[in-house]
Write a protein that holds these residues in place. Structure first.
Motif, mmCIF file in Angstrom:
data_model
loop_
_atom_site.group_PDB
_atom_site.id
_atom_site.type_symbol
_atom_site.label_atom_id
_atom_site.label_comp_id
_atom_site.label_asym_id
_atom_site.label_seq_id
_atom_site.Cartn_x
_atom_site.Cartn_y
_atom_site.Cartn_z
ATOM 1 N N HIS A 1 84.231 15.335 12.406
ATOM 2 C CA HIS A 1 83.385 15.292 13.600
ATOM 3 C C HIS A 1 82.043 14.615 13.300
ATOM 4 N N HIS B 1 75.468 14.964 19.866
ATOM 5 C CA HIS B 1 76.009 15.533 18.629
ATOM 6 C C HIS B 1 74.910 16.087 17.729
ATOM 7 N N TYR C 1 80.961 18.677 27.896
ATOM 8 C CA TYR C 1 80.070 19.648 27.256
ATOM 9 C C TYR C 1 79.769 20.793 28.207
ATOM 10 N N ASP D 1 80.118 21.291 22.450
ATOM 11 C CA ASP D 1 80.986 20.123 22.575
ATOM 12 C C ASP D 1 82.405 20.621 22.862
ATOM 13 N N HIS E 1 88.194 16.751 19.785
ATOM 14 C CA HIS E 1 87.895 16.503 18.360
ATOM 15 C C HIS E 1 87.004 17.615 17.779
#
Ligand code: FE2
Length: 202
Positions: A27, A79, A127, A160, A164
Motif C-alpha cells: 500500500h 494516503h 474513503y 481508506d 488494496h
C-alpha cells in the motif's frame, strides 16, 4: 520542487494483526509511491510544479482536463493522512473532541456505527471521513480519490476503503476491516490535533 513520499510514521509490522506488514508494504511502497510519482510528473506537465498538494487538489477539482492530476494529487494527500490517522497506540477521544462527538454525533457509540456504515456503504473505492463542516463534526464518505476539502470540509480522520487497503488481510470483508480500524487503529491524538488545527484562523 517535487513532493517526496513520506515514510510511514511507524514500522511496517506495527499495525499487526489488524493490518499486515505485507499490506503496508504494497500500500505504501507501491500504491502511494505511484500516486506521488504521477503527481510529480503531471503537476510539472500542467505547469503547477510549484504548487502544494492542497493547491493542486483545489485548482484541478471539477476540471475534466485536469482529472488525472486531481486524482493523483488527492491520492498522494489522502494516503499520507490515512497513515497518520492510525497508530499502534490509539488512545481515546478526550476534551473538546470527545465533547463534540457527544454533541454533534450523538456520542461515541453512535459515531462508531455511523463511521463503519460510511465505510461499508461506500460503493466501490473511496474513503470514510470524519470532517469539521461549518464548525460541526460530520461523518461522510467519498468515492475514488475525492477529498472533502473540495467541499470546504476539514478532514479530521479517514479510512481508506479501496480494496488494496484490506484485501490481503480481510479479502472481501470490508466490515471486518472497518471494525478493526475503529476498535484498534484510530490515532485519536492525531484526530484531536487536526481539530485544533482546523479551528485556527486562516
Ligand atoms: Fe489506498
Amino acid at each position: 520542487m517535487a513532493y517526496q513520499l513520506p515514510d510511514l510514521p511507524y514500522a511496517y509490522d506495527a499495525l499487526e494483526p489488524h493490518i499486515s506488514r505485507q499490506t503496508l508494504e504494497f500500500h505504501h511502497d507501491k500504491h502511494h509511491a505511484k500516486y506521488v510519482d504521477n503527481f510529480n510528473q503531471m503537476s510539472e506537465e500542467a505547469g503547477m510544479g510549484n504548487k502544494s498538494l492542497e493547491e493542486v487538489i483545489l485548482a484541478s477539482w471539477d476540471n475534466p482536463d485536469l482529472q488525472k492530476l486531481h486524482n493523483n494529487a488527492a491520492q498522494a494527500w489522502n494516503h499520507t493522512f490515512y497513515w497518520n490517522c492510525m497508530s499502534p497506540n490509539q488512545g481515546k477521544p478526550s476534551g473538546e473532541l470527545a465533547d463534540k462527538i457527544q454533541s454533534d454525533l450523538g456520542g461515541m457509540e453512535q459515531f462508531e456505527s455511523s463511521f463503519k456504515s460510511a465505510a461499508t456503504g461506500q460503493f466501490g473505492s473511496g474513503y470514510a471521513w470524519l470532517v469539521l463542516d461549518k464548525g460541526s463534526l460530520k461523518v461522510v464518505n467519498t468515492p475514488n480519490a475525492v477529498n472533502p476539502i473540495v467541499y470546504n470540509q476539514f478532514p479530521l480522520l479517514t479510512m481508506d476503503v479501496w480494496e488494496h487497503a484490506y484485501y490481503l488481510d480481510y479479502q472481501n470483508g470490508r466490515a471486518k476491516y472497518a471494525e478493526a480500524f475503529m476498535n484498534d487503529l484510530v490515532n485519536w491524538d492525531y484526530v484531536a490535533q487536526q481539530l485544533n488545527y482546523a479551528k485556527q484562523p486562516v
